[in-house]
Design a protein around this motif. Structure first.
Motif, mmCIF file in Angstrom:
data_model
loop_
_atom_site.group_PDB
_atom_site.id
_atom_site.type_symbol
_atom_site.label_atom_id
_atom_site.label_comp_id
_atom_site.label_asym_id
_atom_site.label_seq_id
_atom_site.Cartn_x
_atom_site.Cartn_y
_atom_site.Cartn_z
ATOM 1 N N ALA A 1 0.842 -1.194 0.000
ATOM 2 C CA ALA A 1 0.000 0.000 0.000
ATOM 3 C C ALA A 1 0.875 1.240 0.000
ATOM 4 C CB ALA A 1 -0.928 0.015 1.215
ATOM 5 N N THR A 2 0.353 2.296 -0.604
ATOM 6 C CA THR A 2 1.007 3.604 -0.565
ATOM 7 C C THR A 2 -0.067 4.669 -0.680
ATOM 8 O OG1 THR A 2 2.810 4.920 -1.501
ATOM 9 C CG2 THR A 2 1.358 3.815 -3.069
ATOM 10 N N TRP A 3 0.267 5.887 -0.296
ATOM 11 C CA TRP A 3 -0.625 7.017 -0.488
ATOM 12 C C TRP A 3 -0.119 7.837 -1.670
ATOM 13 C CZ3 TRP A 3 -1.195 4.628 4.046
ATOM 14 C CH2 TRP A 3 -2.429 4.701 4.700
ATOM 15 N N GLU A 4 -0.909 7.894 -2.734
ATOM 16 C CA GLU A 4 -0.545 8.737 -3.858
ATOM 17 C C GLU A 4 -0.945 10.181 -3.564
ATOM 18 O OE1 GLU A 4 -0.535 6.526 -7.837
ATOM 19 O OE2 GLU A 4 -2.289 5.694 -6.816
ATOM 20 N N GLN A 5 -0.257 11.110 -4.203
ATOM 21 C CA GLN A 5 -0.427 12.519 -3.886
ATOM 22 C C GLN A 5 -1.889 12.953 -4.023
ATOM 23 O OE1 GLN A 5 1.784 14.576 -2.579
ATOM 24 N NE2 GLN A 5 3.288 12.911 -2.563
ATOM 25 N N GLY A 6 -2.372 13.668 -2.983
ATOM 26 C CA GLY A 6 -3.712 14.213 -2.989
ATOM 27 C C GLY A 6 -4.816 13.262 -2.598
ATOM 28 N N GLN A 7 -4.482 12.024 -2.243
ATOM 29 C CA GLN A 7 -5.499 11.025 -1.916
ATOM 30 C C GLN A 7 -5.686 10.880 -0.413
ATOM 31 O OE1 GLN A 7 -7.549 9.626 -3.929
ATOM 32 N NE2 GLN A 7 -6.584 10.246 -5.869
ATOM 33 N N GLU A 8 -6.931 10.736 -0.009
ATOM 34 C CA GLU A 8 -7.239 10.512 1.399
ATOM 35 C C GLU A 8 -7.035 9.060 1.794
ATOM 36 O OE1 GLU A 8 -11.179 11.855 2.156
ATOM 37 O OE2 GLU A 8 -10.763 13.947 1.609
ATOM 38 N N LEU A 9 -7.301 8.165 0.879
ATOM 39 C CA LEU A 9 -7.180 6.730 1.140
ATOM 40 C C LEU A 9 -5.936 6.184 0.445
ATOM 41 C CD1 LEU A 9 -10.884 5.593 0.566
ATOM 42 C CD2 LEU A 9 -9.697 5.733 2.764
ATOM 43 N N PRO A 10 -5.395 5.090 0.958
ATOM 44 C CA PRO A 10 -4.223 4.494 0.313
ATOM 45 C C PRO A 10 -4.576 3.785 -0.984
ATOM 46 C CG PRO A 10 -4.957 3.109 2.121
ATOM 47 C CD PRO A 10 -5.791 4.351 2.181
ATOM 48 N N THR A 11 -3.607 3.746 -1.879
ATOM 49 C CA THR A 11 -3.676 2.867 -3.045
ATOM 50 C C THR A 11 -3.245 1.476 -2.607
ATOM 51 O OG1 THR A 11 -3.286 4.631 -4.648
ATOM 52 C CG2 THR A 11 -2.687 2.395 -5.309
ATOM 53 N N LEU A 12 -4.014 0.461 -2.980
ATOM 54 C CA LEU A 12 -3.791 -0.907 -2.529
ATOM 55 C C LEU A 12 -3.429 -1.795 -3.718
ATOM 56 C CD1 LEU A 12 -7.010 -1.258 -0.308
ATOM 57 C CD2 LEU A 12 -4.792 -0.328 0.367
ATOM 58 N N ALA A 13 -2.417 -2.620 -3.539
ATOM 59 C CA ALA A 13 -2.045 -3.603 -4.562
ATOM 60 C C ALA A 13 -2.132 -4.997 -3.954
ATOM 61 C CB ALA A 13 -0.632 -3.343 -5.079
ATOM 62 N N PHE A 14 -2.894 -5.872 -4.587
ATOM 63 C CA PHE A 14 -3.032 -7.259 -4.164
ATOM 64 C C PHE A 14 -2.407 -8.156 -5.228
ATOM 65 C CE2 PHE A 14 -6.317 -5.086 -1.833
ATOM 66 C CZ PHE A 14 -6.394 -5.753 -0.622
ATOM 67 N N GLY A 15 -1.461 -8.986 -4.800
ATOM 68 C CA GLY A 15 -0.827 -9.928 -5.707
ATOM 69 C C GLY A 15 -1.512 -11.277 -5.646
ATOM 70 N N ASN A 16 -1.892 -11.789 -6.798
ATOM 71 C CA ASN A 16 -2.632 -13.049 -6.880
ATOM 72 C C ASN A 16 -1.795 -14.137 -7.544
ATOM 73 O OD1 ASN A 16 -5.059 -11.895 -5.762
ATOM 74 N ND2 ASN A 16 -5.320 -10.847 -7.725
ATOM 75 N N TYR A 17 -2.099 -15.375 -7.186
ATOM 76 C CA TYR A 17 -1.295 -16.524 -7.597
ATOM 77 C C TYR A 17 -1.961 -17.215 -8.792
ATOM 78 C CZ TYR A 17 2.266 -20.078 -6.459
ATOM 79 O OH TYR A 17 3.342 -20.923 -6.461
ATOM 80 N N VAL A 18 -2.099 -18.509 -8.747
ATOM 81 C CA VAL A 18 -2.711 -19.272 -9.835
ATOM 82 C C VAL A 18 -4.211 -18.968 -9.905
ATOM 83 C CG1 VAL A 18 -3.259 -21.613 -10.622
ATOM 84 C CG2 VAL A 18 -0.989 -21.099 -9.689
ATOM 85 N N ASP A 19 -4.745 -18.872 -11.119
ATOM 86 C CA ASP A 19 -6.183 -18.714 -11.324
ATOM 87 C C ASP A 19 -6.837 -20.087 -11.149
ATOM 88 O OD1 ASP A 19 -8.767 -18.261 -12.099
ATOM 89 O OD2 ASP A 19 -8.252 -17.219 -13.955
ATOM 90 N N ARG A 20 -7.423 -20.303 -9.994
ATOM 91 C CA ARG A 20 -8.019 -21.613 -9.680
ATOM 92 C C ARG A 20 -9.231 -21.931 -10.539
ATOM 93 N NH1 ARG A 20 -10.211 -21.005 -4.439
ATOM 94 N NH2 ARG A 20 -10.367 -18.817 -4.996
ATOM 95 N N ARG A 21 -9.778 -20.902 -11.181
ATOM 96 C CA ARG A 21 -10.989 -21.106 -11.997
ATOM 97 C C ARG A 21 -10.669 -21.621 -13.397
ATOM 98 N NH1 ARG A 21 -12.401 -14.961 -11.022
ATOM 99 N NH2 ARG A 21 -10.178 -15.013 -11.549
ATOM 100 N N ASP A 22 -9.409 -21.567 -13.794
ATOM 101 C CA ASP A 22 -9.029 -21.962 -15.148
ATOM 102 C C ASP A 22 -8.846 -23.484 -15.209
ATOM 103 O OD1 ASP A 22 -7.684 -22.457 -17.612
ATOM 104 O OD2 ASP A 22 -6.972 -20.384 -17.627
ATOM 105 N N PRO A 23 -9.631 -24.181 -15.997
ATOM 106 C CA PRO A 23 -9.540 -25.649 -16.046
ATOM 107 C C PRO A 23 -8.256 -26.162 -16.683
ATOM 108 C CG PRO A 23 -11.040 -24.861 -17.740
ATOM 109 C CD PRO A 23 -10.684 -23.664 -16.899
ATOM 110 N N ASN A 24 -7.502 -25.281 -17.335
ATOM 111 C CA ASN A 24 -6.261 -25.702 -17.971
ATOM 112 C C ASN A 24 -5.062 -25.631 -17.032
ATOM 113 O OD1 ASN A 24 -7.481 -26.074 -20.570
ATOM 114 N ND2 ASN A 24 -7.479 -23.849 -20.825
ATOM 115 N N GLY A 25 -5.306 -25.236 -15.804
ATOM 116 C CA GLY A 25 -4.206 -25.039 -14.848
ATOM 117 C C GLY A 25 -3.716 -26.341 -14.246
ATOM 118 N N PRO A 26 -2.788 -26.206 -13.272
ATOM 119 C CA PRO A 26 -2.350 -24.952 -12.677
ATOM 120 C C PRO A 26 -1.208 -24.254 -13.412
ATOM 121 C CG PRO A 26 -1.338 -26.750 -11.487
ATOM 122 C CD PRO A 26 -2.220 -27.379 -12.528
ATOM 123 N N PHE A 27 -0.486 -24.952 -14.279
ATOM 124 C CA PHE A 27 0.674 -24.340 -14.911
ATOM 125 C C PHE A 27 0.255 -23.395 -16.030
ATOM 126 C CE2 PHE A 27 2.171 -28.366 -13.114
ATOM 127 C CZ PHE A 27 3.189 -27.891 -12.292
#
Length: 517
Positions: A152-178
């Motif tokens: 998370a970070t606060w970008e200039q002029g923002q009251e709330l933080p900018t949030l970044a969520f890192g995601n792993y394998v797409d469990r919904r994809d039937p061709n996975g996991p690779f």
């Protein structure tokens, strides 16, 4: 590494003698394990923060298939033997949690939690006495994801933080996991709310992200570490330039393409030039990287093998297969004026190409800038499948303690009982309005011979975050001047401070107000 800065900074701070650090386990009475199947082979984080304003850091620990747990620091007195007490959460069945990070989202002075899950991520509002409830007024919706990273970070002029969520394998994809990695998600606030998240595409099975103003240019960009095990071929490490429309840095910007089985990120200025080095954990070599001298963009080079930071194989036992690094944290564990490195290690599950018995690392920095292994002699060389962790002063005695989350093995807490080799200072920041803890600020300590720079960040590690006063080991230095470059770029005046204390630095125009923490 920039040796001209390294020698200068180390020589100005370090004490003469070097004693081995010593830790004692303090996990008695604590029963908690990070458990679960394939979806919890990774993750297993801990958030460390003071949720009841008693100055003693508390723990929120991921449980995976088991419920997450809260442990209140009941140590009581400064320097006393560490003790923790289980504390009820509002949702006693908060399962699927992979990790958590503390931050004050709404600026009310109480720390909140970003909770990562296999499922819907949650933003929990902190209340008095370590009470938590889900935010209902921010418009945040994560959807059903397999989330393993956050920053998370606060970008200039923002009251709330900018949030970044890192995601792993797409469990919904039937061709996975690779080769079916999910997109990462960016949430930028607008009009006091989080609209639909913006996909950061392509995603390459991310396990750590960190917002950092890597070149001290006035903007935090997003570094992303990815797991080659699942992206397999087309992926790489990434850094997003946080422009109005985020874009990936490329070779034309100076970015050097490279691939890892990436697990964790940590940043710290080791060289004394005011710019943070980067440590990246992986299966096999761990990487310590520094920005190229006079680089026009984010162009990083690896430290040499002789630096002692690769930690690529177990240093105990007879298992010579490659190590698997997870959480990483910098910190000066003996206050000699040189930052050390902790790396949590452990096989993913039963991967035959990697070491099964893989002790955690405690790499102690020497006067010449090399790092030497001390995990065994320090008493922290557990052979469990470690994942997340934190290197934090948990009894406020000026020595960094250690918490380690293990997969299918109990949580471990270690108290640092080393003989201090020098002085220390812990610095917390506070400003009025939004971004109360001044995320994105830089603390600078002038020791007389060198200036130590420290960026305030939220994110990185492996599913584990801390928000506590920044700890500085000082060696022989017994008085310092300090200043703060606040997130809006304003630099405070310099103020004198004594050492061997924890201070709270408040903002008063161009001045800072230093008081006991």
């Amino acid at each position: 590494m920039r040796p001209e800065f390294l020698v200068f900074a180390v020589a100005s701070l370090a004490t003469g003698a070097t004693a081995d650090p010593v830790f004692e386990r303090r996990s008695q009475g604590i029963s908690h394990t990070y458990a679960g199947g394939w979806e919890h082979f990774i993750g297993g984080g801990v958030a460390v923060f003071d949720c009841n304003n008693d100055r003693m850091p508390d723990l929120f620990v991921a449980g995976g298939a088991e419920p997450a747990r809260m442990f209140i620091n009941s140590t009581g007195e400064i320097g006393a033997e560490l003790a923790f007490t289980a504390h009820p959460l509002p949702d006693q069945e908060l399962g699927g949690v992979t990790g958590a990070y503390p931050l004050d989202i709404d600026g009310d002075g109480l720390l909140d939690l970003a909770v990562l899950r296999v499922g819907a991520n949650k933003l929990l509002k902190g209340g008095p006495d370590c009470s938590f409830s889900e935010f209902t007024n921010l418009g945040f919706q994560s959807g059903d994801r397999w989330t393993t990273a956050f920053s998370a970070t606060w970008e200039q002029g923002q009251e709330l933080p900018t949030l970044a969520f890192g995601n792993y394998v797409d469990r919904r994809d039937p061709n996975g996991p690779f080769e079916v990695c999910d997109d990462n998600m960016l949430y930028r606030p607008a009009d006091g709310l989080y609209a639909d998240g913006q996909p950061l595409t392509p995603g390459y099975c991310t396990l750590s992200v960190l917002f950092s103003d890597w070149g001290r240019r006035g903007r935090a960009d997003l570094r992303v570490s990815n797991d080659r095990h699942y992206y397999v071929r087309e992926g790489q490490e990434q850094m997003w330039a946080m422009e109005s429309q985020p874009r990936l840095y490329t070779k034309e910007d100076g970015w050097r393409e490279f691939k890892l089985w990436g697990m964790g990120i940590a940043s710290r200025d080791l060289s004394g030039d005011g710019l943070p080095e980067i440590y990246l954990t992986s299966m096999g070599d761990q990487k310590l990287q520094s920005l190229e001298v006079s680089a026009a963009g984010p162009s990083y080079k690896d430290a040499t093998y002789e630096r002692g930071t690769t930690a690529h194989r177990p240093y105990l036992g007879d298992d010579g297969r490659p190590s698997t690094g997870w959480h990483v944290a910098f910190g000066d564990v003996t206050n000699d004026g040189r930052d050390d490195i902790f790396v949590a290690k452990g096989n993913v599950e039963q991967m035959p190409s990697s070491a099964m018995k893989d002790p955690n690392n405690l790499l102690i920095q020497q006067a010449d800038g090399r790092f030497v292994e001390a995990g065994d002699s320090a008493g922290v060389a557990t052979m469990e499948r470690s994942r997340g962790g934190a290197l934090v002063d948990m009894n406020m005695d000026g020595l960094l303690d250690l918490v380690v989350v293990n997969r299918r093995a109990p949580l471990e807490i270690y108290q640092n009982i080393s003989q201090p080799e020098g002085h220390w200072l812990a610095v917390g920041l506070e400003q009025s309005g939004h971004n109360r803890n001044a995320v994105g600020a830089w603390i600078e300590l002038d020791t007389g011979d060198a200036v130590i720079a420290r960026e305030i960040t939220v994110g990185g590690g492996h599913a584990s975050g801390t928000l506590v006063p920044e700890h500085f080991g000082l060696g022989d230095v017994d008085t310092v001047r300090l200043r703060v470059i606040w997130p809006d770029g304003a630099a405070s005046d310099w103020e004198q401070s004594g050492v061997d204390r924890a201070v709270l630095v408040g903002r008063d125009g161009d001045a800072i107000v230093v008081s006991d923490y």
